[in-house]
Every structure is written in C-alpha cells, then in structure tokens.
Design an enzyme around this catalytic site. Structure first.
Site, mmCIF file in Angstrom:
data_model
loop_
_atom_site.group_PDB
_atom_site.id
_atom_site.type_symbol
_atom_site.label_atom_id
_atom_site.label_comp_id
_atom_site.label_asym_id
_atom_site.label_seq_id
_atom_site.Cartn_x
_atom_site.Cartn_y
_atom_site.Cartn_z
ATOM 1 N N GLY A 115 40.137 -40.414 99.914
ATOM 2 C CA GLY A 115 39.206 -39.394 100.379
ATOM 3 C C GLY A 115 38.550 -38.586 99.278
ATOM 4 O O GLY A 115 37.834 -37.631 99.561
ATOM 5 N N ASP A 131 34.992 -23.744 98.976
ATOM 6 C CA ASP A 131 34.479 -25.062 99.355
ATOM 7 C C ASP A 131 33.248 -24.875 100.244
ATOM 8 O O ASP A 131 33.221 -24.023 101.134
ATOM 9 C CB ASP A 131 35.564 -25.858 100.100
ATOM 10 C CG ASP A 131 35.249 -27.340 100.160
ATOM 11 O OD1 ASP A 131 35.971 -28.122 99.520
ATOM 12 O OD2 ASP A 131 34.272 -27.712 100.855
ATOM 13 N N ILE A 132 32.237 -25.703 100.017
ATOM 14 C CA ILE A 132 30.978 -25.580 100.753
ATOM 15 C C ILE A 132 31.144 -25.997 102.225
ATOM 16 O O ILE A 132 30.347 -25.583 103.076
ATOM 17 C CB ILE A 132 29.885 -26.429 100.052
ATOM 18 C CG1 ILE A 132 28.501 -25.910 100.376
ATOM 19 C CG2 ILE A 132 30.021 -27.904 100.363
ATOM 20 C CD1 ILE A 132 27.404 -26.488 99.491
ATOM 21 N N ASN A 152 43.146 -34.984 95.846
ATOM 22 C CA ASN A 152 42.880 -36.365 96.224
ATOM 23 C C ASN A 152 42.605 -37.197 94.975
ATOM 24 O O ASN A 152 41.920 -36.734 94.059
ATOM 25 C CB ASN A 152 41.670 -36.436 97.158
ATOM 26 C CG ASN A 152 41.934 -35.737 98.476
ATOM 27 O OD1 ASN A 152 43.017 -35.852 99.037
ATOM 28 N ND2 ASN A 152 40.953 -34.999 98.972
ATOM 29 N N HIS A 201 39.948 -31.434 90.937
ATOM 30 C CA HIS A 201 39.949 -30.163 91.670
ATOM 31 C C HIS A 201 41.161 -30.093 92.574
ATOM 32 O O HIS A 201 41.621 -31.105 93.098
ATOM 33 C CB HIS A 201 38.659 -29.987 92.482
ATOM 34 C CG HIS A 201 38.367 -31.106 93.418
ATOM 35 N ND1 HIS A 201 37.782 -32.289 93.000
ATOM 36 C CD2 HIS A 201 38.594 -31.266 94.746
ATOM 37 C CE1 HIS A 201 37.653 -33.104 94.028
ATOM 38 N NE2 HIS A 201 38.146 -32.512 95.112
ATOM 39 N N LEU A 202 41.634 -28.882 92.745
ATOM 40 C CA LEU A 202 42.771 -28.603 93.612
ATOM 41 C C LEU A 202 42.259 -27.833 94.821
ATOM 42 O O LEU A 202 41.700 -26.736 94.679
ATOM 43 C CB LEU A 202 43.794 -27.765 92.828
ATOM 44 C CG LEU A 202 45.072 -27.351 93.541
ATOM 45 C CD1 LEU A 202 45.892 -28.560 93.977
ATOM 46 C CD2 LEU A 202 45.905 -26.451 92.621
HETATM 47 P P1 5GP Z 1 37.407 -34.311 97.603
HETATM 48 O O1 5GP Z 1 37.257 -35.040 98.888
HETATM 49 O O2 5GP Z 1 36.666 -34.974 96.455
HETATM 50 O O3 5GP Z 1 38.846 -33.998 97.282
HETATM 51 O O4 5GP Z 1 36.774 -32.890 97.864
HETATM 52 C C1 5GP Z 1 35.524 -32.483 97.397
HETATM 53 C C2 5GP Z 1 35.212 -31.160 98.045
HETATM 54 O O5 5GP Z 1 34.125 -30.572 97.364
HETATM 55 C C3 5GP Z 1 34.840 -31.267 99.518
HETATM 56 O O6 5GP Z 1 35.741 -30.503 100.297
HETATM 57 C C4 5GP Z 1 33.407 -30.730 99.569
HETATM 58 O O7 5GP Z 1 33.148 -29.967 100.719
HETATM 59 C C5 5GP Z 1 33.321 -29.917 98.291
HETATM 60 N N1 5GP Z 1 31.999 -29.860 97.716
HETATM 61 C C6 5GP Z 1 31.160 -30.924 97.485
HETATM 62 N N2 5GP Z 1 30.019 -30.505 96.911
HETATM 63 C C7 5GP Z 1 30.128 -29.151 96.780
HETATM 64 C C8 5GP Z 1 29.256 -28.147 96.247
HETATM 65 O O8 5GP Z 1 28.149 -28.408 95.785
HETATM 66 N N3 5GP Z 1 29.706 -26.868 96.278
HETATM 67 C C9 5GP Z 1 30.929 -26.546 96.772
HETATM 68 N N4 5GP Z 1 31.276 -25.234 96.756
HETATM 69 N N5 5GP Z 1 31.784 -27.464 97.278
HETATM 70 C C10 5GP Z 1 31.374 -28.745 97.280
#
Ligand code: 5GP
Ligand code: ZN
Length: 112
Positions: free
Chosen positions: A92, A30-31, A86, A99-100
């Site tokens: 959120g 995760d970034i 989520n 994604h998990l």
């Molecule tokens: P969500 O809130 O949709 O469950 O989580 C999305 C996740 O994707 C977040 O934790 C966010 O930091 C991560 N994320 C968003 N954009 C990118 C990206 O471009 N690269 C990576 N590695 N993670 C990302």
C-alpha cells in the site's frame, strides 16, 4: 529528488499543514486523513521507505518515533495512537519517501 512529492514539501515547494519541523524532520497532516488525527513524520533526507533505512539512519528512525509520540500528545490523542510504515506498493505504499503514519482520535481502530 525533483519528482518526489515529500521532497517538494520538505523544500517548501508544496504547502503542507505542518505541526513540527526541525533540521531533520517535518511533521504534517495527511491530506486524506484516515482517522480524526492523522499526520505523517517525514525525514528531510530522502529514503525510499523503511527497507532503505541503513545503520547510519538508525538515530533518525528512532527520532521519528519519539517525535511521533510527542506530536500525538500535543494533538490530544491521549495514550491511544497507532504508528504505521508501509514498504512497497504491494503493502500500500504510494509515496516512496520514508514516512511514519500517526493515527489517533476517536473511533479506534483506525483503518490503515
Ligand atoms: P503511503 O500509502 O505511501 O504509506 O501513504 C502516503 C500518504 O501520503 C497517504 O496517506 C496520502 O494521503 C498522503 N499524501 C499524498 N500526497 C500528499 C500531499 O501532497 N500532502 C499531504 N499532506 N499528504 C499527502
Ligand atoms: Zn523524497
């Protein structure tokens, strides 16, 4: 999908710190990590989220969990890790490609 950030990572158009990849899944860090170990298990097939998992996707969804546990072990989190999916903006979700989240490492419990 052109406007989907995770489809673009799957396509290699955006770089990611990849931990595992095969024909069905890609696993990358995760970034914005919320734990010492925080990576995402992402199907290459675009599904908008867990509510979009159809019966035909059940094997894929199960594989996401199996691969999550295997990569968690490789990342040395021991037997302590958390899996989070989520669904929906109100829960959120910000990336609408299934994604998990896998969280682990020191300082449990983790925030997500
Ligand atoms: P969500 O809130 O949709 O469950 O989580 C999305 C996740 O994707 C977040 O934790 C966010 O930091 C991560 N994320 C968003 N954009 C990118 C990206 O471009 N690269 C990576 N590695 N993670 C990302
Ligand atoms: Zn996508």
């Amino acid at each position: 999908m052109d406007d989907c950030i995770f489809c673009r990572i799957v396509a290699g158009e955006i770089p990611a710190d990849t931990l595992f990849e095969d024909d069905e899944l890609v696993v990358f860090r995760d970034i914005a990590p919320q734990a010492p170990v925080h990576f995402l298990v992402v199907p290459k097939k675009h599904l908008s989220g867990p509510a979009a998992i159809a019966q035909a996707d059940e094997a894929l969804a199960g594989k996401m969990v199996r691969v999550a546990a295997r990569v968690a072990a490789e990342q040395k989190v021991g037997d302590a890790f958390r899996l989070v999916m989520n669904n929906g903006a109100k829960a959120g979700q910000v990336v609408f490609h299934l994604h998990l989240h896998v969280l682990g490492g020191k300082d449990a419990p983790w925030p997500i």
